[in-house]
Design a protein around this motif. Sequence first.
Motif, short mmCIF file in Angstrom:
data_model
loop_
_atom_site.label_atom_id
_atom_site.label_comp_id
_atom_site.label_asym_id
_atom_site.label_seq_id
_atom_site.Cartn_x
_atom_site.Cartn_y
_atom_site.Cartn_z
N ALA A 64 0.82 -1.20 0.00
CA ALA A 64 0.00 0.00 0.00
C ALA A 64 0.87 1.26 0.00
CB ALA A 64 -0.93 0.00 1.21
N ILE A 65 1.92 1.28 0.81
CA ILE A 65 2.79 2.44 0.90
C ILE A 65 3.57 2.64 -0.39
CG2 ILE A 65 4.85 3.32 2.07
CD1 ILE A 65 3.65 2.14 4.68
N ALA A 66 4.04 1.55 -0.98
CA ALA A 66 4.77 1.66 -2.25
C ALA A 66 3.87 2.22 -3.34
CB ALA A 66 5.32 0.29 -2.66
N LYS A 67 2.64 1.74 -3.41
CA LYS A 67 1.70 2.24 -4.40
C LYS A 67 1.35 3.70 -4.13
CE LYS A 67 -0.65 -2.13 -5.53
NZ LYS A 67 -0.38 -2.09 -6.98
N LEU A 68 1.21 4.06 -2.87
CA LEU A 68 0.88 5.43 -2.50
C LEU A 68 1.96 6.39 -2.97
CD1 LEU A 68 -1.20 7.16 -0.96
CD2 LEU A 68 0.09 6.69 1.14
N LYS A 69 3.22 6.03 -2.74
CA LYS A 69 4.33 6.89 -3.14
C LYS A 69 4.45 6.99 -4.66
CE LYS A 69 8.21 6.26 -0.91
NZ LYS A 69 9.34 5.56 -0.24
N SER A 70 4.29 5.86 -5.34
CA SER A 70 4.47 5.87 -6.80
C SER A 70 3.29 6.51 -7.51
CB SER A 70 4.69 4.43 -7.31
OG SER A 70 3.54 3.63 -7.09
N ASP A 71 2.07 6.24 -7.05
CA ASP A 71 0.88 6.73 -7.75
C ASP A 71 0.56 8.18 -7.44
OD1 ASP A 71 0.83 4.11 -8.57
OD2 ASP A 71 -1.21 3.69 -7.91
N CYS A 72 0.82 8.61 -6.20
CA CYS A 72 0.47 9.98 -5.82
C CYS A 72 1.62 10.97 -6.02
CB CYS A 72 -0.03 10.02 -4.38
SG CYS A 72 -1.67 9.27 -4.17
N GLY A 73 2.83 10.46 -6.25
CA GLY A 73 3.94 11.33 -6.61
C GLY A 73 4.13 12.48 -5.65
N THR A 74 3.99 13.71 -6.17
CA THR A 74 4.20 14.91 -5.36
C THR A 74 2.88 15.51 -4.87
OG1 THR A 74 4.22 16.28 -7.37
CG2 THR A 74 6.35 15.45 -6.56
N ALA A 75 1.85 14.72 -4.77
CA ALA A 75 0.56 15.21 -4.28
C ALA A 75 0.66 15.62 -2.82
CB ALA A 75 -0.51 14.12 -4.44
N ASP A 76 -0.17 16.61 -2.43
CA ASP A 76 -0.10 17.09 -1.05
C ASP A 76 -0.88 16.20 -0.08
OD1 ASP A 76 -2.64 17.82 -1.83
OD2 ASP A 76 -2.44 19.94 -1.31
N TYR A 77 -1.64 15.24 -0.58
CA TYR A 77 -2.21 14.20 0.26
C TYR A 77 -2.48 12.97 -0.59
CZ TYR A 77 -6.87 15.52 -1.56
OH TYR A 77 -7.93 15.80 -2.37
N GLY A 78 -2.56 11.83 0.07
CA GLY A 78 -2.83 10.60 -0.66
C GLY A 78 -3.43 9.54 0.23
N ASP A 79 -4.26 8.69 -0.37
CA ASP A 79 -4.91 7.59 0.33
C ASP A 79 -4.87 6.35 -0.55
OD1 ASP A 79 -6.16 9.19 2.63
OD2 ASP A 79 -6.97 10.21 0.88
N MET A 80 -4.44 5.24 0.01
CA MET A 80 -4.40 3.98 -0.72
C MET A 80 -5.05 2.90 0.15
SD MET A 80 -3.47 2.63 -3.64
CE MET A 80 -2.35 3.91 -4.25
N PHE A 81 -6.23 2.46 -0.25
CA PHE A 81 -6.95 1.42 0.46
C PHE A 81 -6.87 0.13 -0.34
CE2 PHE A 81 -8.65 5.09 2.54
CZ PHE A 81 -9.15 4.66 3.77
N LEU A 82 -6.25 -0.88 0.25
CA LEU A 82 -6.27 -2.23 -0.31
C LEU A 82 -7.35 -3.03 0.44
CD1 LEU A 82 -2.44 -3.02 -0.64
CD2 LEU A 82 -3.92 -1.59 -2.09
N GLY A 83 -7.59 -4.25 -0.01
CA GLY A 83 -8.66 -5.03 0.58
C GLY A 83 -8.54 -5.26 2.07
N LYS A 84 -7.31 -5.38 2.60
CA LYS A 84 -7.13 -5.66 4.02
C LYS A 84 -6.22 -4.68 4.74
CE LYS A 84 -9.61 -9.40 5.02
NZ LYS A 84 -9.08 -10.69 5.46
#
Length: 261
Positions: free
Chosen positions: A204-224
């Motif tokens: 989840a954290i890896a996806k959050l960093k890669s997908d949200c890039g330089t965004a000022d906030y981010g949320d990544m919810f996986l199934g669990k």
Amino acid sequence: MSKTPLSFTIFLSLTLFFFPSITASSITDRYLYGGCTQQKYTPNSPYESNLNSMLTSLVNSATYLSYNNFTMVGGSQQDVIYGLYQCRGDLSMPDCATCVARAVTKAGDMCRGSCGGAVQLDGCYVKYDNATFLGVEDKVVVLKQCGPSVGYNPEGMGSRDAVLGGLAGSGGPFREGGSGVVRGVAQCMGDLSYGECQDCLSEAIAKLKSDCGTADYGDMFLGKCYARYSIGGAHQASKAHGKARGHVLLIVALLILVSSL
């Protein structure tokens, strides 16, 4: 009710654009996402009786535990139902109980007649189904939200990465941390082992960093599990402006295929 592959429809609320700050003072009943299985149960059947007992148990248990799971058995295998709830780790028990009660009500209204349902509010999660999911890893992305890019700032991004790294390296199912104006929170479902939790949060954290890039906030919810961060209270600022400042990704065409065991 045969054990055939079920489709789990995900409903995402437009209020995702108005996300609250990730603090204990958040509006805990804000709807994030939810879904229902397409498989239906027979009205006035043993399954419906078990479902009512399950939902009552979830609500009652949340008055004194922040996580619990249940299995309701019946006269036959087709009457068995599995369920769990979990509150955000920083909620008081009264807030937890209120959140779970609202999530159960939302699931009951949204998934009337369905064998299974799930609802994620800002402060808690509820799920039930006739196919067991307890103790099963699930790293499917169900919700991704990224704020607007603020441009590359080495100090700001360095603080964000340090906070997310701290969350990944911490122990326990609920983790929170901060550095300067950066705040982060992460949580695993209580039915995962420590190793499974680490595996889920790392992804989840890896996806959050890669997908949200330089965004000022981010949320990544996986199934669990999920991971979230905010720089300078960006979540709260977005809510205050009353309009979308970033973007929300509706996952997998609003359908997740769930196979019965």
